[in-house]
Motif scaffolding. Structure first.
Motif, PDB file in Angstrom:
ATOM      1  N   VAL A  27       0.808  -1.023  -0.028  1.00 19.29           N
ATOM      2  CA  VAL A  27      -0.178  -0.078   0.042  1.00 19.29           C
ATOM      3  C   VAL A  27       0.942   1.249  -0.134  1.00 19.29           C
ATOM      4  O   VAL A  27       2.068   1.240   0.834  1.00 19.29           O
ATOM      5  CB  VAL A  27      -0.971  -0.013   1.350  1.00 19.29           C
ATOM      6  CG1 VAL A  27      -1.970   1.374   1.609  1.00 19.29           C
ATOM      7  CG2 VAL A  27      -1.706  -1.164   1.232  1.00 19.29           C
ATOM      8  N   SER A  28       0.488   2.156  -0.772  1.00 16.27           N
ATOM      9  CA  SER A  28       1.456   3.603  -0.899  1.00 16.27           C
ATOM     10  C   SER A  28       0.411   4.763  -0.757  1.00 16.27           C
ATOM     11  O   SER A  28      -0.726   4.708  -0.988  1.00 16.27           O
ATOM     12  CB  SER A  28       2.098   3.506  -2.097  1.00 16.27           C
ATOM     13  OG  SER A  28       1.311   3.648  -3.241  1.00 16.27           O
ATOM     14  N   VAL A  29       1.076   5.848  -0.271  1.00 18.19           N
ATOM     15  CA  VAL A  29       0.390   6.943   0.009  1.00 18.19           C
ATOM     16  C   VAL A  29       0.525   7.879  -1.344  1.00 18.19           C
ATOM     17  O   VAL A  29       1.827   8.210  -1.804  1.00 18.19           O
ATOM     18  CB  VAL A  29       0.905   7.897   1.124  1.00 18.19           C
ATOM     19  CG1 VAL A  29       0.284   8.880   1.395  1.00 18.19           C
ATOM     20  CG2 VAL A  29       0.518   6.875   2.233  1.00 18.19           C
ATOM     21  N   LEU A  30      -0.531   8.555  -2.004  1.00 22.32           N
ATOM     22  CA  LEU A  30      -0.280   9.165  -2.994  1.00 22.32           C
ATOM     23  C   LEU A  30      -0.212  10.808  -2.877  1.00 22.32           C
ATOM     24  O   LEU A  30       0.109  11.525  -3.816  1.00 22.32           O
ATOM     25  CB  LEU A  30      -1.533   9.002  -4.069  1.00 22.32           C
ATOM     26  CG  LEU A  30      -1.470   7.541  -4.401  1.00 22.32           C
ATOM     27  CD1 LEU A  30      -2.761   7.092  -5.263  1.00 22.32           C
ATOM     28  CD2 LEU A  30      -0.280   7.140  -5.170  1.00 22.32           C
ATOM     29  N   THR A  31      -0.717  11.381  -1.839  1.00 23.02           N
ATOM     30  CA  THR A  31      -0.952  12.802  -1.313  1.00 23.02           C
ATOM     31  C   THR A  31      -0.436  13.033  -0.100  1.00 23.02           C
ATOM     32  O   THR A  31      -0.506  11.816   1.116  1.00 23.02           O
ATOM     33  CB  THR A  31      -1.957  13.257  -1.806  1.00 23.02           C
ATOM     34  OG1 THR A  31      -2.285  14.687  -1.671  1.00 23.02           O
ATOM     35  CG2 THR A  31      -3.304  12.713  -1.023  1.00 23.02           C
ATOM     36  N   ASP A  32      -0.301  14.224   0.195  1.00 22.41           N
ATOM     37  CA  ASP A  32      -0.120  14.898   1.775  1.00 22.41           C
ATOM     38  C   ASP A  32      -1.436  15.190   2.365  1.00 22.41           C
ATOM     39  O   ASP A  32      -2.244  15.802   1.555  1.00 22.41           O
ATOM     40  CB  ASP A  32       0.937  15.743   1.794  1.00 22.41           C
ATOM     41  CG  ASP A  32       2.226  15.260   1.629  1.00 22.41           C
ATOM     42  OD1 ASP A  32       2.612  13.887   1.896  1.00 22.41           O
ATOM     43  OD2 ASP A  32       3.272  15.963   1.045  1.00 22.41           O
ATOM     44  N   GLN A  33      -1.654  15.181   3.541  1.00 23.37           N
ATOM     45  CA  GLN A  33      -2.687  15.831   4.089  1.00 23.37           C
ATOM     46  C   GLN A  33      -2.562  17.106   4.677  1.00 23.37           C
ATOM     47  O   GLN A  33      -1.663  17.268   5.205  1.00 23.37           O
ATOM     48  CB  GLN A  33      -3.369  14.987   5.291  1.00 23.37           C
ATOM     49  CG  GLN A  33      -4.512  15.430   6.145  1.00 23.37           C
ATOM     50  CD  GLN A  33      -4.858  14.797   7.054  1.00 23.37           C
ATOM     51  OE1 GLN A  33      -4.461  13.359   7.632  1.00 23.37           O
ATOM     52  NE2 GLN A  33      -6.075  14.973   8.051  1.00 23.37           N
ATOM     53  N   LEU A  34      -3.401  18.216   4.178  1.00 18.62           N
ATOM     54  CA  LEU A  34      -3.116  19.534   4.436  1.00 18.62           C
ATOM     55  C   LEU A  34      -3.709  19.442   6.081  1.00 18.62           C
ATOM     56  O   LEU A  34      -5.056  19.210   6.144  1.00 18.62           O
ATOM     57  CB  LEU A  34      -3.885  20.401   3.547  1.00 18.62           C
ATOM     58  CG  LEU A  34      -3.120  20.304   2.181  1.00 18.62           C
ATOM     59  CD1 LEU A  34      -4.030  21.458   1.407  1.00 18.62           C
ATOM     60  CD2 LEU A  34      -1.609  20.846   2.148  1.00 18.62           C
TER      61      LEU A  34
END
Length: 50
Positions: A36-43
């Motif tokens: 599993v990978s993360v595609l974005t950052d949480q603002l």
């Protein structure tokens, strides 16, 4: 074995063994391992533990 948050374990087995395990009435489900990978950052993420 994962005791804190999950009731389960990780194991290497053949497809036949996985089907036998999945057929056990005491087993909720069997799932193949995956990446599993993360595609974005949480603002403005929440501050954990505060």
């Amino acid at each position: 074995m994962y005791k804190a948050a999950l009731k389960g374990f990780s194991v290497t087995m053949s497809a036949t063994q996985a089907r036998k395990l999945a057929a056990d009435p005491a087993v909720s489900y069997v799932e193949q391992d995956r990446t599993v990978s993360v595609l974005t950052d949480q603002l403005n993420p929440p501050s954990w533990g505060h």
